[in-house]
Scaffold this motif. Structure first.
Motif, PDB file in Angstrom:
ATOM      1  N   UNK A   6       8.126 -11.478   1.776  1.00 20.71           N
ATOM      2  CA  UNK A   6       6.888 -11.135   2.467  1.00 20.71           C
ATOM      3  C   UNK A   6       7.115  -9.843   3.250  1.00 20.71           C
ATOM      4  N   UNK A   7       6.206  -8.885   3.027  1.00 16.85           N
ATOM      5  CA  UNK A   7       6.244  -7.605   3.727  1.00 16.85           C
ATOM      6  C   UNK A   7       4.954  -7.452   4.517  1.00 16.85           C
ATOM      7  N   UNK A   8       4.956  -6.571   5.491  1.00 15.40           N
ATOM      8  CA  UNK A   8       3.739  -6.229   6.232  1.00 15.40           C
ATOM      9  C   UNK A   8       3.458  -4.745   6.045  1.00 15.40           C
ATOM     10  N   UNK A   9       2.180  -4.429   5.846  1.00 19.34           N
ATOM     11  CA  UNK A   9       1.742  -3.038   5.750  1.00 19.34           C
ATOM     12  C   UNK A   9       0.349  -2.958   6.345  1.00 19.34           C
ATOM     13  N   UNK A  10       0.183  -2.105   7.343  1.00 16.20           N
ATOM     14  CA  UNK A  10      -1.068  -2.008   8.081  1.00 16.20           C
ATOM     15  C   UNK A  10      -1.493  -3.403   8.521  1.00 16.20           C
ATOM     16  N   UNK A  11      -2.711  -3.831   8.171  1.00 15.32           N
ATOM     17  CA  UNK A  11      -3.184  -5.154   8.599  1.00 15.32           C
ATOM     18  C   UNK A  11      -3.006  -6.215   7.513  1.00 15.32           C
ATOM     19  N   UNK A  12      -2.080  -5.994   6.591  1.00 18.48           N
ATOM     20  CA  UNK A  12      -1.892  -6.898   5.451  1.00 18.48           C
ATOM     21  C   UNK A  12      -0.491  -7.490   5.385  1.00 18.48           C
ATOM     22  N   UNK A  44      -3.241  -9.938  -6.954  1.00 21.84           N
ATOM     23  CA  UNK A  44      -3.387  -8.613  -7.541  1.00 21.84           C
ATOM     24  C   UNK A  44      -2.483  -8.543  -8.770  1.00 21.84           C
ATOM     25  N   UNK A  45      -3.041  -8.058  -9.859  1.00 21.19           N
ATOM     26  CA  UNK A  45      -2.278  -7.922 -11.108  1.00 21.19           C
ATOM     27  C   UNK A  45      -1.278  -6.778 -10.978  1.00 21.19           C
ATOM     28  N   UNK A  46      -0.053  -7.040 -11.388  1.00 19.12           N
ATOM     29  CA  UNK A  46       0.991  -6.018 -11.435  1.00 19.12           C
ATOM     30  C   UNK A  46       1.335  -5.816 -12.909  1.00 19.12           C
ATOM     31  N   UNK A  47       1.317  -4.564 -13.384  1.00 16.64           N
ATOM     32  CA  UNK A  47       1.629  -4.331 -14.796  1.00 16.64           C
ATOM     33  C   UNK A  47       2.987  -4.918 -15.184  1.00 16.64           C
ATOM     34  N   UNK A  67      -0.261   0.563  -3.041  1.00 11.50           N
ATOM     35  CA  UNK A  67      -1.282   1.324  -3.778  1.00 11.50           C
ATOM     36  C   UNK A  67      -2.658   0.663  -3.636  1.00 11.50           C
ATOM     37  N   UNK A  68      -2.716  -0.660  -3.788  1.00 12.34           N
ATOM     38  CA  UNK A  68      -3.987  -1.375  -3.682  1.00 12.34           C
ATOM     39  C   UNK A  68      -4.576  -1.219  -2.283  1.00 12.34           C
ATOM     40  N   UNK A  70      -4.055   1.186  -0.144  1.00 10.59           N
ATOM     41  CA  UNK A  70      -4.490   2.577   0.002  1.00 10.59           C
ATOM     42  C   UNK A  70      -5.845   2.804  -0.675  1.00 10.59           C
ATOM     43  N   UNK A  71      -6.014   2.258  -1.869  1.00  9.77           N
ATOM     44  CA  UNK A  71      -7.217   2.531  -2.647  1.00  9.77           C
ATOM     45  C   UNK A  71      -8.406   1.633  -2.310  1.00  9.77           C
ATOM     46  N   UNK A  72      -8.155   0.375  -1.954  1.00 10.75           N
ATOM     47  CA  UNK A  72      -9.249  -0.581  -1.828  1.00 10.75           C
ATOM     48  C   UNK A  72      -9.314  -1.353  -0.517  1.00 10.75           C
ATOM     49  N   UNK A  73      -8.194  -1.539   0.157  1.00  9.01           N
ATOM     50  CA  UNK A  73      -8.196  -2.532   1.213  1.00  9.01           C
ATOM     51  C   UNK A  73      -8.113  -2.044   2.631  1.00  9.01           C
ATOM     52  N   UNK A  74      -7.765  -0.816   2.832  1.00  8.19           N
ATOM     53  CA  UNK A  74      -7.530  -0.340   4.187  1.00  8.19           C
ATOM     54  C   UNK A  74      -8.839  -0.197   4.955  1.00  8.19           C
ATOM     55  N   UNK A  75      -8.802  -0.608   6.205  1.00 11.38           N
ATOM     56  CA  UNK A  75      -9.963  -0.425   7.063  1.00 11.38           C
ATOM     57  C   UNK A  75     -10.068   1.048   7.444  1.00 11.38           C
ATOM     58  N   UNK A  76     -11.289   1.568   7.625  1.00  6.98           N
ATOM     59  CA  UNK A  76     -11.421   2.965   8.029  1.00  6.98           C
ATOM     60  C   UNK A  76     -10.761   3.207   9.379  1.00  6.98           C
ATOM     61  N   UNK A  77     -10.114   4.326   9.503  1.00  5.47           N
ATOM     62  CA  UNK A  77      -9.491   4.717  10.758  1.00  5.47           C
ATOM     63  C   UNK A  77     -10.513   5.487  11.575  1.00  5.47           C
TER      64      UNK A  77
END
Length: 82
Positions: A6-12, A44-47, A67-68, A70-77
């Motif tokens: 388990x990793x943490x990145x931003x609010x995820x 999330x599907x990983x190739x 990547x996901x 960055x592209x779809x999940x981050x809340x606006x700053x």
């Protein structure tokens, strides 16, 4: 045996795993969830690649999670345009 980190990145939280396949290969798995309510876990599907170790599969899942987000999940700053 499946391995999970388990990793943490931003609010995820990124639940990155490796499932053993035949032939000494591993399949990366990824579930993302916000670290606060409402969590709403999302798979999330990983190739599928030629991952020959659990660590390689987990690293691929982690990279896909970042990547996901960055592209779809981050809340606006605040103050950020986009």
């Amino acid at each position: 045996m499946d391995t999970l980190k388990v990793f943490r990145h931003l609010e995820y939280e990124l639940h990155c795993g490796a499932k053993a396949l035949d032939g000494g290969r591993f399949k990366p798995t990824l579930t993302l969830a916000k670290d606060r309510w409402p969590k709403r876990p999302r798979e999330i599907e990983v190739p599928l690649g030629q991952y020959t170790s659990e660590l390689e599969a987990i690293e691929a899942a982690h990279a896909r999670g970042i990547e996901w987000i960055r592209d779809y999940g981050s809340l606006p700053t605040p103050g950020r345009q986009g």
